[in-house]
Design a protein around this motif. Structure first.
Motif, PDB file in Angstrom:
ATOM      1  N   THR A   4       0.799  -1.212   0.000  1.00  0.00           N
ATOM      2  CA  THR A   4       0.000   0.000   0.000  1.00  0.00           C
ATOM      3  C   THR A   4       0.840   1.275   0.000  1.00  0.00           C
ATOM      4  O   THR A   4       0.299   2.361  -0.190  1.00  0.00           O
ATOM      5  N   ASP A   5       2.153   1.158   0.197  1.00  0.00           N
ATOM      6  CA  ASP A   5       3.022   2.332   0.124  1.00  0.00           C
ATOM      7  C   ASP A   5       4.448   1.875  -0.126  1.00  0.00           C
ATOM      8  O   ASP A   5       4.860   0.825   0.379  1.00  0.00           O
ATOM      9  N   VAL A   6       5.164   2.659  -0.923  1.00  0.00           N
ATOM     10  CA  VAL A   6       6.587   2.402  -1.193  1.00  0.00           C
ATOM     11  C   VAL A   6       7.303   3.732  -1.046  1.00  0.00           C
ATOM     12  O   VAL A   6       6.935   4.711  -1.692  1.00  0.00           O
ATOM     13  N   ARG A   7       8.318   3.779  -0.183  1.00  0.00           N
ATOM     14  CA  ARG A   7       9.126   4.985   0.022  1.00  0.00           C
ATOM     15  C   ARG A   7      10.541   4.687  -0.446  1.00  0.00           C
ATOM     16  O   ARG A   7      11.185   3.763   0.051  1.00  0.00           O
ATOM     17  N   VAL A   8      11.023   5.475  -1.397  1.00  0.00           N
ATOM     18  CA  VAL A   8      12.345   5.272  -1.991  1.00  0.00           C
ATOM     19  C   VAL A   8      13.274   6.375  -1.515  1.00  0.00           C
ATOM     20  O   VAL A   8      12.960   7.559  -1.666  1.00  0.00           O
ATOM     21  N   ARG A   9      14.410   5.994  -0.935  1.00  0.00           N
ATOM     22  CA  ARG A   9      15.457   6.946  -0.558  1.00  0.00           C
ATOM     23  C   ARG A   9      16.673   6.645  -1.419  1.00  0.00           C
ATOM     24  O   ARG A   9      17.338   5.623  -1.237  1.00  0.00           O
ATOM     25  N   LYS A  10      16.938   7.521  -2.376  1.00  0.00           N
ATOM     26  CA  LYS A  10      18.047   7.300  -3.295  1.00  0.00           C
ATOM     27  C   LYS A  10      19.373   7.486  -2.578  1.00  0.00           C
ATOM     28  O   LYS A  10      19.488   8.287  -1.657  1.00  0.00           O
ATOM     29  N   ILE A  11      20.375   6.720  -3.017  1.00  0.00           N
ATOM     30  CA  ILE A  11      21.723   6.816  -2.472  1.00  0.00           C
ATOM     31  C   ILE A  11      22.521   7.750  -3.375  1.00  0.00           C
ATOM     32  O   ILE A  11      22.604   7.524  -4.589  1.00  0.00           O
ATOM     33  N   ALA A  12      23.115   8.785  -2.799  1.00  0.00           N
ATOM     34  CA  ALA A  12      23.815   9.792  -3.599  1.00  0.00           C
ATOM     35  C   ALA A  12      25.197   9.324  -4.065  1.00  0.00           C
ATOM     36  O   ALA A  12      25.638   9.683  -5.144  1.00  0.00           O
ATOM     37  N   LYS A  13      25.872   8.519  -3.260  1.00  0.00           N
ATOM     38  CA  LYS A  13      27.229   8.135  -3.623  1.00  0.00           C
ATOM     39  C   LYS A  13      27.239   7.045  -4.696  1.00  0.00           C
ATOM     40  O   LYS A  13      26.266   6.310  -4.864  1.00  0.00           O
ATOM     41  N   GLU A  14      28.345   6.973  -5.412  1.00  0.00           N
ATOM     42  CA  GLU A  14      28.507   5.948  -6.449  1.00  0.00           C
ATOM     43  C   GLU A  14      28.657   4.577  -5.802  1.00  0.00           C
ATOM     44  O   GLU A  14      29.178   4.456  -4.704  1.00  0.00           O
ATOM     45  N   GLY A  15      28.229   3.564  -6.496  1.00  0.00           N
ATOM     46  CA  GLY A  15      28.344   2.207  -5.993  1.00  0.00           C
ATOM     47  C   GLY A  15      27.207   1.360  -6.500  1.00  0.00           C
ATOM     48  O   GLY A  15      26.343   1.822  -7.257  1.00  0.00           O
ATOM     49  N   LYS A  16      27.179   0.102  -6.083  1.00  0.00           N
ATOM     50  CA  LYS A  16      26.161  -0.828  -6.558  1.00  0.00           C
ATOM     51  C   LYS A  16      24.812  -0.611  -5.891  1.00  0.00           C
ATOM     52  O   LYS A  16      23.788  -0.891  -6.475  1.00  0.00           O
ATOM     53  N   MET A  17      24.809  -0.124  -4.631  1.00  0.00           N
ATOM     54  CA  MET A  17      23.538   0.126  -3.959  1.00  0.00           C
ATOM     55  C   MET A  17      22.987   1.462  -4.448  1.00  0.00           C
ATOM     56  O   MET A  17      23.632   2.496  -4.328  1.00  0.00           O
ATOM     57  N   LYS A  18      21.779   1.443  -5.021  1.00  0.00           N
ATOM     58  CA  LYS A  18      21.183   2.621  -5.637  1.00  0.00           C
ATOM     59  C   LYS A  18      20.139   3.298  -4.769  1.00  0.00           C
ATOM     60  O   LYS A  18      19.895   4.489  -4.903  1.00  0.00           O
ATOM     61  N   ALA A  19      19.471   2.536  -3.893  1.00  0.00           N
ATOM     62  CA  ALA A  19      18.422   3.121  -3.049  1.00  0.00           C
ATOM     63  C   ALA A  19      18.135   2.186  -1.879  1.00  0.00           C
ATOM     64  O   ALA A  19      18.463   0.999  -1.918  1.00  0.00           O
ATOM     65  N   VAL A  20      17.509   2.772  -0.859  1.00  0.00           N
ATOM     66  CA  VAL A  20      16.982   2.005   0.267  1.00  0.00           C
ATOM     67  C   VAL A  20      15.487   2.285   0.294  1.00  0.00           C
ATOM     68  O   VAL A  20      15.056   3.432   0.176  1.00  0.00           O
ATOM     69  N   VAL A  21      14.697   1.225   0.424  1.00  0.00           N
ATOM     70  CA  VAL A  21      13.247   1.316   0.269  1.00  0.00           C
ATOM     71  C   VAL A  21      12.545   0.797   1.520  1.00  0.00           C
ATOM     72  O   VAL A  21      13.010  -0.149   2.157  1.00  0.00           O
ATOM     73  N   SER A  22      11.423   1.425   1.849  1.00  0.00           N
ATOM     74  CA  SER A  22      10.507   0.916   2.873  1.00  0.00           C
ATOM     75  C   SER A  22       9.177   0.638   2.188  1.00  0.00           C
ATOM     76  O   SER A  22       8.735   1.435   1.356  1.00  0.00           O
ATOM     77  N   ILE A  23       8.569  -0.481   2.525  1.00  0.00           N
ATOM     78  CA  ILE A  23       7.250  -0.796   1.983  1.00  0.00           C
ATOM     79  C   ILE A  23       6.258  -0.983   3.124  1.00  0.00           C
ATOM     80  O   ILE A  23       6.621  -1.423   4.211  1.00  0.00           O
ATOM     81  N   THR A  24       5.017  -0.621   2.852  1.00  0.00           N
ATOM     82  CA  THR A  24       3.931  -0.862   3.797  1.00  0.00           C
ATOM     83  C   THR A  24       3.018  -1.908   3.181  1.00  0.00           C
ATOM     84  O   THR A  24       2.673  -1.828   2.001  1.00  0.00           O
ATOM     85  N   LEU A  25       2.648  -2.894   3.983  1.00  0.00           N
ATOM     86  CA  LEU A  25       1.768  -3.975   3.542  1.00  0.00           C
ATOM     87  C   LEU A  25       0.407  -3.816   4.202  1.00  0.00           C
ATOM     88  O   LEU A  25       0.322  -3.689   5.430  1.00  0.00           O
ATOM     89  N   ASP A  26      -0.622  -3.794   3.375  1.00  0.00           N
ATOM     90  CA  ASP A  26      -2.009  -3.707   3.852  1.00  0.00           C
ATOM     91  C   ASP A  26      -2.235  -2.546   4.821  1.00  0.00           C
ATOM     92  O   ASP A  26      -3.088  -2.639   5.707  1.00  0.00           O
ATOM     93  N   GLU A  27      -1.472  -1.464   4.671  1.00  0.00           N
ATOM     94  CA  GLU A  27      -1.570  -0.289   5.543  1.00  0.00           C
ATOM     95  C   GLU A  27      -1.420  -0.654   7.011  1.00  0.00           C
ATOM     96  O   GLU A  27      -1.899   0.075   7.898  1.00  0.00           O
ATOM     97  N   GLU A  28      -0.726  -1.796   7.304  1.00  0.00           N
ATOM     98  CA  GLU A  28      -0.623  -2.264   8.684  1.00  0.00           C
ATOM     99  C   GLU A  28       0.777  -2.677   9.109  1.00  0.00           C
ATOM    100  O   GLU A  28       1.048  -2.746  10.308  1.00  0.00           O
ATOM    101  N   PHE A  29       1.670  -2.970   8.169  1.00  0.00           N
ATOM    102  CA  PHE A  29       2.977  -3.531   8.527  1.00  0.00           C
ATOM    103  C   PHE A  29       4.035  -2.940   7.601  1.00  0.00           C
ATOM    104  O   PHE A  29       3.836  -2.909   6.382  1.00  0.00           O
ATOM    105  N   VAL A  30       5.142  -2.464   8.175  1.00  0.00           N
ATOM    106  CA  VAL A  30       6.197  -1.828   7.387  1.00  0.00           C
ATOM    107  C   VAL A  30       7.461  -2.680   7.425  1.00  0.00           C
ATOM    108  O   VAL A  30       7.827  -3.218   8.470  1.00  0.00           O
ATOM    109  N   VAL A  31       8.122  -2.783   6.272  1.00  0.00           N
ATOM    110  CA  VAL A  31       9.429  -3.417   6.173  1.00  0.00           C
ATOM    111  C   VAL A  31      10.398  -2.349   5.680  1.00  0.00           C
ATOM    112  O   VAL A  31      10.215  -1.790   4.597  1.00  0.00           O
TER     113      VAL A  31
END
Length: 99
Positions: A4-31
């Motif tokens: 039900t929600d996806v929050r993307v935080r882009k990584i500014a520095k160079e490298g293989k990791m491009k972003a860190v994401v949080s997701i909400t499931l059923d508006e009740e649980f966040v990973v």
């Protein structure tokens, strides 16, 4: 289960990791701390993990079947692509359609 929600935080520095994401499931649980990684075959997600006593990394939370993993990856990467496209827009172009 709906994402039900996806929050993307882009990584500014160079490298293989491009972003860190949080997701909400059923508006009740966040990973938090799902990583968007650039691999040899393109982008993929890595679930949150921590180092175990033997030095190996173990997922803290993860899908239990490949269909769910593929669905989460598709949803997350779609939102990552949108976030990247929005950050590439020239300054002043946001909301210009309303004028």
């Amino acid at each position: 289960m709906q994402v039900t929600d996806v929050r993307v935080r882009k990584i500014a520095k160079e490298g293989k990791m491009k972003a860190v994401v949080s997701i909400t499931l059923d508006e009740e649980f966040v990973v938090h701390d799902i990583k968007v990684i650039e691999g040899d075959k393109g982008l993929f997600i890595a679930m949150p993990s921590r180092r175990a006593g033997d030095g190996e990394y173990r997922d803290i939370a993860h899908p239990i079947n490949s269909e769910t993993r593929e669905r989460l990856q598709r949803i997350i990467l779609e939102q990552y692509d949108k976030a990247m496209a929005e950050s590439a827009e020239p300054v002043g172009s946001v909301g210009s359609e309303e004028e």
